[in-house]
Design a protein around this motif. Sequence first.
Motif, PDB file in Angstrom:
ATOM      1  N   GLU A  29       0.829  -1.209   0.000  1.00  0.00           N
ATOM      2  CA  GLU A  29       0.000   0.000   0.000  1.00  0.00           C
ATOM      3  C   GLU A  29       0.867   1.263   0.000  1.00  0.00           C
ATOM      4  OE1 GLU A  29      -3.726   1.715   2.529  1.00  0.00           O
ATOM      5  OE2 GLU A  29      -3.651  -0.422   2.017  1.00  0.00           O
ATOM      6  N   VAL A  30       1.969   1.245   0.730  1.00  0.00           N
ATOM      7  CA  VAL A  30       2.882   2.396   0.723  1.00  0.00           C
ATOM      8  C   VAL A  30       3.508   2.548  -0.661  1.00  0.00           C
ATOM      9  CG1 VAL A  30       5.039   3.308   1.675  1.00  0.00           C
ATOM     10  CG2 VAL A  30       3.333   2.317   3.190  1.00  0.00           C
ATOM     11  N   TYR A  31       3.804   1.425  -1.319  1.00  0.00           N
ATOM     12  CA  TYR A  31       4.375   1.475  -2.665  1.00  0.00           C
ATOM     13  C   TYR A  31       3.404   2.144  -3.636  1.00  0.00           C
ATOM     14  CZ  TYR A  31       6.591  -0.116  -6.984  1.00  0.00           C
ATOM     15  OH  TYR A  31       7.194  -0.164  -8.213  1.00  0.00           O
ATOM     16  N   GLU A  32       2.132   1.847  -3.500  1.00  0.00           N
ATOM     17  CA  GLU A  32       1.124   2.479  -4.352  1.00  0.00           C
ATOM     18  C   GLU A  32       1.095   3.995  -4.112  1.00  0.00           C
ATOM     19  OE1 GLU A  32      -3.700   2.395  -4.831  1.00  0.00           O
ATOM     20  OE2 GLU A  32      -2.675   0.531  -4.325  1.00  0.00           O
ATOM     21  N   ALA A  33       1.154   4.406  -2.850  1.00  0.00           N
ATOM     22  CA  ALA A  33       1.197   5.838  -2.535  1.00  0.00           C
ATOM     23  C   ALA A  33       2.490   6.461  -3.042  1.00  0.00           C
ATOM     24  CB  ALA A  33       1.051   6.044  -1.027  1.00  0.00           C
ATOM     25  N   TRP A  34       3.591   5.700  -2.983  1.00  0.00           N
ATOM     26  CA  TRP A  34       4.887   6.192  -3.455  1.00  0.00           C
ATOM     27  C   TRP A  34       4.855   6.450  -4.963  1.00  0.00           C
ATOM     28  CZ3 TRP A  34       9.043   8.467  -1.891  1.00  0.00           C
ATOM     29  CH2 TRP A  34      10.199   8.438  -2.655  1.00  0.00           C
ATOM     30  N   ILE A  35       4.235   5.539  -5.712  1.00  0.00           N
ATOM     31  CA  ILE A  35       4.128   5.709  -7.165  1.00  0.00           C
ATOM     32  C   ILE A  35       3.353   6.988  -7.480  1.00  0.00           C
ATOM     33  CG2 ILE A  35       3.105   4.729  -9.258  1.00  0.00           C
ATOM     34  CD1 ILE A  35       5.650   3.342  -8.362  1.00  0.00           C
ATOM     35  N   LYS A  36       2.284   7.234  -6.738  1.00  0.00           N
ATOM     36  CA  LYS A  36       1.511   8.459  -6.947  1.00  0.00           C
ATOM     37  C   LYS A  36       2.345   9.695  -6.611  1.00  0.00           C
ATOM     38  CE  LYS A  36      -2.911   6.225  -6.280  1.00  0.00           C
ATOM     39  NZ  LYS A  36      -4.086   6.046  -5.417  1.00  0.00           N
ATOM     40  N   CYS A  37       3.172   9.587  -5.603  1.00  0.00           N
ATOM     41  CA  CYS A  37       4.054  10.704  -5.238  1.00  0.00           C
ATOM     42  C   CYS A  37       5.078  10.960  -6.343  1.00  0.00           C
ATOM     43  CB  CYS A  37       4.755  10.392  -3.920  1.00  0.00           C
ATOM     44  SG  CYS A  37       5.880  11.668  -3.346  1.00  0.00           S
TER      45      CYS A  37
ATOM     46  N   PRO B  61      13.886  14.719  -0.252  1.00  0.00           N
ATOM     47  CA  PRO B  61      12.975  14.330   0.831  1.00  0.00           C
ATOM     48  C   PRO B  61      11.511  14.596   0.467  1.00  0.00           C
ATOM     49  CG  PRO B  61      14.808  15.593   1.699  1.00  0.00           C
ATOM     50  CD  PRO B  61      14.908  15.657   0.202  1.00  0.00           C
ATOM     51  N   VAL B  62      10.646  13.704   0.910  1.00  0.00           N
ATOM     52  CA  VAL B  62       9.209  13.827   0.671  1.00  0.00           C
ATOM     53  C   VAL B  62       8.607  14.576   1.854  1.00  0.00           C
ATOM     54  CG1 VAL B  62       7.058  12.570   0.332  1.00  0.00           C
ATOM     55  CG2 VAL B  62       9.186  11.680  -0.638  1.00  0.00           C
ATOM     56  N   ARG B  63       7.994  15.698   1.585  1.00  0.00           N
ATOM     57  CA  ARG B  63       7.402  16.514   2.649  1.00  0.00           C
ATOM     58  C   ARG B  63       5.891  16.629   2.506  1.00  0.00           C
ATOM     59  NH1 ARG B  63      12.402  19.065   1.578  1.00  0.00           N
ATOM     60  NH2 ARG B  63      13.725  19.071   3.417  1.00  0.00           N
ATOM     61  N   SER B  64       5.315  15.839   1.664  1.00  0.00           N
ATOM     62  CA  SER B  64       3.888  15.912   1.384  1.00  0.00           C
ATOM     63  C   SER B  64       3.068  15.415   2.571  1.00  0.00           C
ATOM     64  CB  SER B  64       3.556  15.067   0.151  1.00  0.00           C
ATOM     65  OG  SER B  64       2.168  14.913   0.027  1.00  0.00           O
ATOM     66  N   PRO B  65       2.159  16.224   3.097  1.00  0.00           N
ATOM     67  CA  PRO B  65       1.302  15.755   4.183  1.00  0.00           C
ATOM     68  C   PRO B  65       0.316  14.686   3.714  1.00  0.00           C
ATOM     69  CG  PRO B  65       0.720  18.006   3.562  1.00  0.00           C
ATOM     70  CD  PRO B  65       1.936  17.632   2.788  1.00  0.00           C
ATOM     71  N   ILE B  66      -0.018  14.695   2.436  1.00  0.00           N
ATOM     72  CA  ILE B  66      -0.916  13.675   1.900  1.00  0.00           C
ATOM     73  C   ILE B  66      -0.218  12.319   1.902  1.00  0.00           C
ATOM     74  CG2 ILE B  66      -2.157  12.917  -0.168  1.00  0.00           C
ATOM     75  CD1 ILE B  66      -2.560  15.937  -0.781  1.00  0.00           C
TER      76      ILE B  66
ATOM     77  N   VAL C 108       0.619   6.906   4.417  1.00  0.00           N
ATOM     78  CA  VAL C 108       1.481   5.935   5.114  1.00  0.00           C
ATOM     79  C   VAL C 108       0.921   5.659   6.513  1.00  0.00           C
ATOM     80  CG1 VAL C 108       3.784   5.517   6.039  1.00  0.00           C
ATOM     81  CG2 VAL C 108       3.532   6.530   3.786  1.00  0.00           C
ATOM     82  N   SER C 109       0.495   6.696   7.199  1.00  0.00           N
ATOM     83  CA  SER C 109      -0.090   6.523   8.539  1.00  0.00           C
ATOM     84  C   SER C 109      -1.365   5.700   8.471  1.00  0.00           C
ATOM     85  CB  SER C 109      -0.385   7.881   9.172  1.00  0.00           C
ATOM     86  OG  SER C 109       0.794   8.600   9.369  1.00  0.00           O
ATOM     87  N   ALA C 110      -2.188   5.937   7.454  1.00  0.00           N
ATOM     88  CA  ALA C 110      -3.422   5.162   7.306  1.00  0.00           C
ATOM     89  C   ALA C 110      -3.123   3.693   7.025  1.00  0.00           C
ATOM     90  CB  ALA C 110      -4.277   5.756   6.184  1.00  0.00           C
ATOM     91  N   ALA C 111      -2.119   3.426   6.196  1.00  0.00           N
ATOM     92  CA  ALA C 111      -1.734   2.034   5.922  1.00  0.00           C
ATOM     93  C   ALA C 111      -1.189   1.371   7.178  1.00  0.00           C
ATOM     94  CB  ALA C 111      -0.698   1.991   4.797  1.00  0.00           C
ATOM     95  N   ALA C 112      -0.431   2.120   7.968  1.00  0.00           N
ATOM     96  CA  ALA C 112       0.094   1.569   9.215  1.00  0.00           C
ATOM     97  C   ALA C 112      -1.043   1.235  10.176  1.00  0.00           C
ATOM     98  CB  ALA C 112       1.047   2.572   9.868  1.00  0.00           C
ATOM     99  N   LYS C 113      -2.002   2.115  10.270  1.00  0.00           N
ATOM    100  CA  LYS C 113      -3.138   1.873  11.155  1.00  0.00           C
ATOM    101  C   LYS C 113      -3.964   0.677  10.669  1.00  0.00           C
ATOM    102  CE  LYS C 113      -4.950   5.424  13.000  1.00  0.00           C
ATOM    103  NZ  LYS C 113      -5.641   6.671  13.296  1.00  0.00           N
ATOM    104  N   LYS C 114      -4.057   0.528   9.361  1.00  0.00           N
ATOM    105  CA  LYS C 114      -4.858  -0.553   8.777  1.00  0.00           C
ATOM    106  C   LYS C 114      -4.213  -1.928   8.963  1.00  0.00           C
ATOM    107  CE  LYS C 114      -6.923  -1.724   4.301  1.00  0.00           C
ATOM    108  NZ  LYS C 114      -7.051  -1.258   2.904  1.00  0.00           N
ATOM    109  N   TYR C 115      -2.904  -2.022   8.766  1.00  0.00           N
ATOM    110  CA  TYR C 115      -2.243  -3.328   8.745  1.00  0.00           C
ATOM    111  C   TYR C 115      -1.388  -3.626   9.979  1.00  0.00           C
ATOM    112  CZ  TYR C 115      -3.614  -3.366   3.880  1.00  0.00           C
ATOM    113  OH  TYR C 115      -4.340  -3.340   2.734  1.00  0.00           O
TER     114      TYR C 115
END
Length: 176
Positions: free
Chosen positions: A139-147, A158-163, A168-175
């Motif tokens: 799931e983080v990889y999918e978000a990374w591709i979009k980034c 460095p990635v500073r995007s709050p989105i 990443v936080s949502a994926a961590a909470k989910k899994y």
Amino acid sequence: MSYYFTIIGTKDNPLFELEFGTSKVGGDGIARFRDEARYMNQFIVHAALDIVEEVQWGTKEQYLRRVDTFQNNHVHCFLTGGNMKFMLLMNPDPSNTTYSAYQTSPPSRPSTGRQSTILLAANPTSQQTEDAVRQFMAEVYEAWIKCLMNPFYLINQPVRSPIFRGRVSAAAKKYL
């Protein structure tokens, strides 16, 4: 269980870092690392890069599973096609991990009898944990591709995007 997630660029520079705790089994999602662990986590993950660089050429898999263990820390790795490395350090009990001295006694083993779901969720070597980490990394990889598709993002910056941080936080909470 506490987690430290980082994305390492092609020049071995950190592009993104996030600390979080487990949200499963009644966890509140807050990392419980001690103060000295904040710097040691970075050191442990970067020390595991040597192992990752040896292993990555011998496999075609993107998810390399657990690549390193140091004291009570377990490091998992996911490789992208552009040679970015997603590194996840997990520590089941950060309050009891000492970084100043090696363990004097061997680690205790869980009982071989019937184990509850709570023990499996807190066991960093179980298949259930491996599957959860694999899904988190995907799931983080999918978000990374979009980034990366953002025309304003420069590779190895460095990635500073709050989105992205929120995903990443949502994926961590989910899994995890």
